[in-house]
Design a protein around this motif. Structure first.
Motif, short mmCIF file in Angstrom:
data_model
loop_
_atom_site.label_atom_id
_atom_site.label_comp_id
_atom_site.label_asym_id
_atom_site.label_seq_id
_atom_site.Cartn_x
_atom_site.Cartn_y
_atom_site.Cartn_z
N SER A 313 0.79 -1.33 -0.07
CA SER A 313 -0.14 0.00 -0.10
C SER A 313 0.69 1.37 0.03
N GLN A 314 0.32 2.44 -0.87
CA GLN A 314 1.05 3.48 -0.79
C GLN A 314 0.27 4.46 -0.86
N PHE A 315 0.53 5.70 -0.06
CA PHE A 315 -0.27 6.91 -0.33
C PHE A 315 -0.21 7.65 -1.51
N HIS A 316 -0.88 7.95 -2.29
CA HIS A 316 -0.88 9.07 -3.58
C HIS A 316 -1.86 10.13 -3.21
N SER A 317 -1.46 11.38 -3.39
CA SER A 317 -2.28 12.33 -3.08
C SER A 317 -3.05 12.65 -4.48
N PHE A 318 -4.32 13.31 -4.26
CA PHE A 318 -4.99 13.51 -5.46
C PHE A 318 -4.46 14.60 -6.09
N LYS A 319 -4.03 15.84 -5.39
CA LYS A 319 -3.01 16.80 -6.24
C LYS A 319 -2.09 16.34 -6.99
N LYS A 320 -1.14 15.28 -6.87
CA LYS A 320 -0.06 15.02 -7.36
C LYS A 320 -0.71 13.94 -8.57
N VAL A 321 -1.69 13.05 -8.23
CA VAL A 321 -2.10 12.13 -9.39
C VAL A 321 -2.78 13.18 -10.60
N LEU A 322 -3.53 13.96 -9.92
CA LEU A 322 -4.33 15.09 -10.98
C LEU A 322 -3.30 15.62 -11.67
N THR A 323 -2.23 16.40 -11.47
CA THR A 323 -1.29 17.08 -12.16
C THR A 323 -0.67 16.25 -13.02
N GLU A 324 -0.38 14.74 -12.74
CA GLU A 324 0.40 14.06 -13.46
C GLU A 324 -0.32 13.50 -14.47
N MET A 325 -1.77 13.63 -14.43
CA MET A 325 -2.62 12.99 -15.54
C MET A 325 -2.67 14.06 -16.81
N GLY A 326 -2.36 15.30 -16.47
CA GLY A 326 -2.15 16.22 -17.67
C GLY A 326 -3.30 16.69 -18.11
N PRO A 327 -3.38 17.49 -18.99
CA PRO A 327 -4.46 17.91 -19.72
C PRO A 327 -5.55 16.83 -20.20
N PRO A 328 -6.83 17.09 -20.21
CA PRO A 328 -7.58 18.26 -19.63
C PRO A 328 -7.74 18.33 -18.10
N TYR A 329 -7.45 17.42 -17.38
CA TYR A 329 -7.78 17.23 -16.00
C TYR A 329 -6.96 18.16 -15.18
N ALA A 330 -5.74 18.16 -15.45
CA ALA A 330 -4.71 19.06 -14.26
C ALA A 330 -5.02 20.35 -14.37
N ALA A 331 -5.57 21.02 -15.69
CA ALA A 331 -5.89 22.31 -15.81
C ALA A 331 -7.22 22.84 -15.39
N ARG A 332 -8.22 21.94 -15.33
CA ARG A 332 -9.66 22.13 -14.99
C ARG A 332 -10.32 21.64 -14.09
N GLN A 333 -9.95 20.50 -13.51
CA GLN A 333 -10.67 19.66 -12.38
C GLN A 333 -10.53 20.52 -11.09
N GLU A 334 -11.60 20.78 -10.46
CA GLU A 334 -11.64 21.55 -9.21
C GLU A 334 -11.10 20.38 -8.16
N LEU A 335 -10.41 20.99 -7.13
CA LEU A 335 -10.14 19.76 -6.14
C LEU A 335 -9.72 20.68 -4.63
N ALA A 336 -10.07 20.29 -3.80
CA ALA A 336 -9.77 20.70 -2.34
C ALA A 336 -9.24 19.49 -1.51
N SER A 337 -8.14 19.65 -0.98
CA SER A 337 -7.60 18.50 -0.22
C SER A 337 -7.22 19.06 1.26
N PHE A 338 -7.31 18.18 2.17
CA PHE A 338 -7.22 18.57 3.43
C PHE A 338 -6.24 17.84 4.32
N HIS A 339 -5.43 18.35 5.33
CA HIS A 339 -4.60 17.54 6.10
C HIS A 339 -4.68 18.20 7.60
N SER A 340 -3.98 17.67 8.48
CA SER A 340 -4.40 17.90 10.01
C SER A 340 -3.14 17.46 10.75
N ILE A 341 -3.03 18.00 12.08
CA ILE A 341 -1.89 17.79 12.84
C ILE A 341 -2.60 16.70 14.00
#
Length: 526
Positions: A313-341
């Motif tokens: 198992s490995q953690f993949h952030s949505f931001k990283k995967v979205l960016t690496e998928m390239g267009p049209p997703y990287a430039a247009r898909q809206e995303l909010a990602s959350f983290h906490s202490i």
């Protein structure tokens, strides 16, 4: 009307006055808010603790509250370096003390220089201390292999939950087909998606905003949606495939929801709470494509990203995967990602620190988000300090590195991995209980068989069958877990959520005692 007038005159004659705020006159959306993790079963646990202190005889000597992911309440020792930095920031006179390492002093001085009046007691800007937002951006960039992060897209928050929840529509009755049955009420919501949800929620009737949430789900989401009068749209995780997320199930949920509401957002919890699964990269890509095709805003709850245990198992952030998928997703898909202490290895729940990063958000909407943040003045500054240490820990050349990295951080995560494996092993050895691998996060969500007579007895008492089981478990063993009905589950199945956080010397006896109680309970009602 005449009868009401008579009642009013009688109240006046008796010197009584009807209260302005009653259950009937209060906001009905708040009345619908429910939060299973801190519900009636926890109230009963508190009462039992009080009874034990008063000397009341019980079949157990202590209550073990395995209902909530509160690491330090379960005995985890706070990580030293963050607490040192916080102490120095709160009481700068300690900067002259020889009891603190130089790197902790340098960090505290740097943070204080970025604070108004060089004091932690001053408000920060609404989005959080600018320097700490920049540190968060550098952390995200390192985590994602060099993909840039803009500090202006990062908002610090009171834990992750507050960031998830930001306008709301008119309050009315929820469509019965899409809103879950009554859960345990908890008026104050934790802070994960609330700010962003407020921005998303609008409309009335069939135009009300719908939000797709995983089921089983963390009850924050159902509670927040009830408060904002949005429509909860359940998509079921696949228990037979270790709680995998299936895009075909997303399509089913979306298709049915469009008869009742306007779905606008999709929430994914990864690693999962309460189910403990870790999504594969291929799954995340499928989810992003689905959200893009269906024009859904993505909410990625990633607060357990440090808590990954299972081999492979490995953690993949949505931001990283979205960016690496390239267009049209990287430039247009809206995303909010959350983290906490609150989670990870630090477990600093009480300090309420977190952040949200927004990607591809409309610039004008982002200004509105900033406006909503400003209404709350600022996130707590102590939580911001601890967040800064979490995203920017001691470097290998720093004097605190060895203790922080090897003696504490690594040890905490290694022990959690051992607890996850032990939990799965013990439950799967028990007849009538089945537990999927705890791949990540801090919980197990075992499925249990309940005899028909037990189900019937629960119905006679007006209880969900798994609530009946959990109450009996608490009363007879002192073990407090949360019934699966508080998180959502498929009809006819029964679960409970249990944290894996108790110390190892308590965890094995707890698991064995719980398994033995299930066997006794099954025998009693067979």
């Amino acid at each position: 009307m005449a009868l009401r007038a008579v009642e009013h005159s009688q109240e006046a004659a008796n010197g009584l006055k009807e209260k302005v705020l009653t259950l009937d006159s209060m906001n009905p959306c708040v009345r619908r808010v429910e939060y299973a993790v801190r519900g009636p079963i926890v109230q009963r646990a508190l009462e039992l603790e009080q009874e034990l202190r008063q000397g009341v005889k019980k079949p157990f000597t202590e209550v073990i509250r395995a209902n909530i992911g509160d690491a330090q309440a379960m005995g985890q020792i706070p990580i030293t370096f963050p607490r040192q930095v916080l102490a120095l920031c709160v009481h700068p006179d300690l900067l002259n003390s020889p009891d603190f390492p130089d790197d902790a002093k340098r960090r505290a001085e740097r943070i204080l220089q970025a604070c108004g009046g060089h004091s932690l007691g001053a408000y920060s800007i609404s989005a959080g201390v600018q320097m700490i937002r920049e540190d968060v951006a550098r952390y995200i960039e390192r985590r994602d292999g060099g993909i840039p992060a803009d500090p202006n897209n990062i908002f610090l928050s009171t834990g992750a939950s507050d960031a998830i929840v930001v306008g709301r529509g008119q309050c009315g009755k929820p469509p019965p087909l899409l809103v879950r049955s009554r859960r345990v009420c908890q008026p104050h919501l934790p802070s994960r998606p609330q700010t962003v949800l407020k921005l998303l929620v609008t409309g009335e009737g069939r135009t009300r905003t719908g939000v797709l949430i995983p089921t089983p789900q963390y009850p924050l989401y159902s509670a927040a949606l009830a408060e904002f009068n949005a429509v909860q749209v359940d998509y079921y995780l696949d228990e037979e495939r270790a709680w995998a997320l299936d895009v075909a199930e997303l399509r089913r949920a979306l298709r049915q929801a469009r008869d009742h509401c306007r779905p606008r957002a999709l929430c994914v919890i990864n690693p999962g709470n309460p189910t403990g699964q870790v999504q594969t990269r291929a799954c995340i890509e499928d989810v992003i494509r689905f959200a893009f095709e269906e024009r859904l805003f993505l909410l990625a709850d990633e607060v357990y990203q440090d808590n990954v245990y299972a081999e492979g198992s490995q953690f993949h952030s949505f931001k990283k995967v979205l960016t690496e998928m390239g267009p049209p997703y990287a430039a247009r898909q809206e995303l909010a990602s959350f983290h906490s202490i609150s989670k990870g290895f630090m477990g600093e729940c009480g300090f309420r620190g977190g952040y949200v990063e927004v990607v591809n958000m409309d610039a004008a909407v982002k200004q509105q988000m900033q406006k909503l943040r400003s209404v709350r003045l600022c996130p707590p500054t102590p939580g911001q300090v601890l967040l800064d240490v979490a995203v920017s820990p001691p470097a290998p050349s720093d004097p605190s590195f060895a203790q922080f990295q090897a003696q504490e951080r690594r040890a905490v995560l290694a022990e959690l991995a051992a607890k996850a494996k032990l939990t799965e092993q013990v439950f799967n050895e028990a007849p009538g209980i089945r537990c999927n691998p705890v791949q990540g996060a801090m919980y197990s969500f075992p499925r249990m068989e309940l005899p028909p007579r037990a189900v019937q007895r629960a119905q006679e008492l007006g209880l969900a069958p798994d609530m009946f089981f959990c109450l009996r478990l608490l009363e007879e063993t002192g073990i407090c877990v949360v019934p699966g009905s508080g998180f959502g589950q498929r009809e006819g199945t029964y679960h409970f959520r249990m944290t894996i956080l108790p110390p190892m010397e308590k965890l094995r006896p707890l698991l064995e005692k719980l398994s033995q109680f299930h066997a006794k309970f099954t025998c009693e009602y067979s």
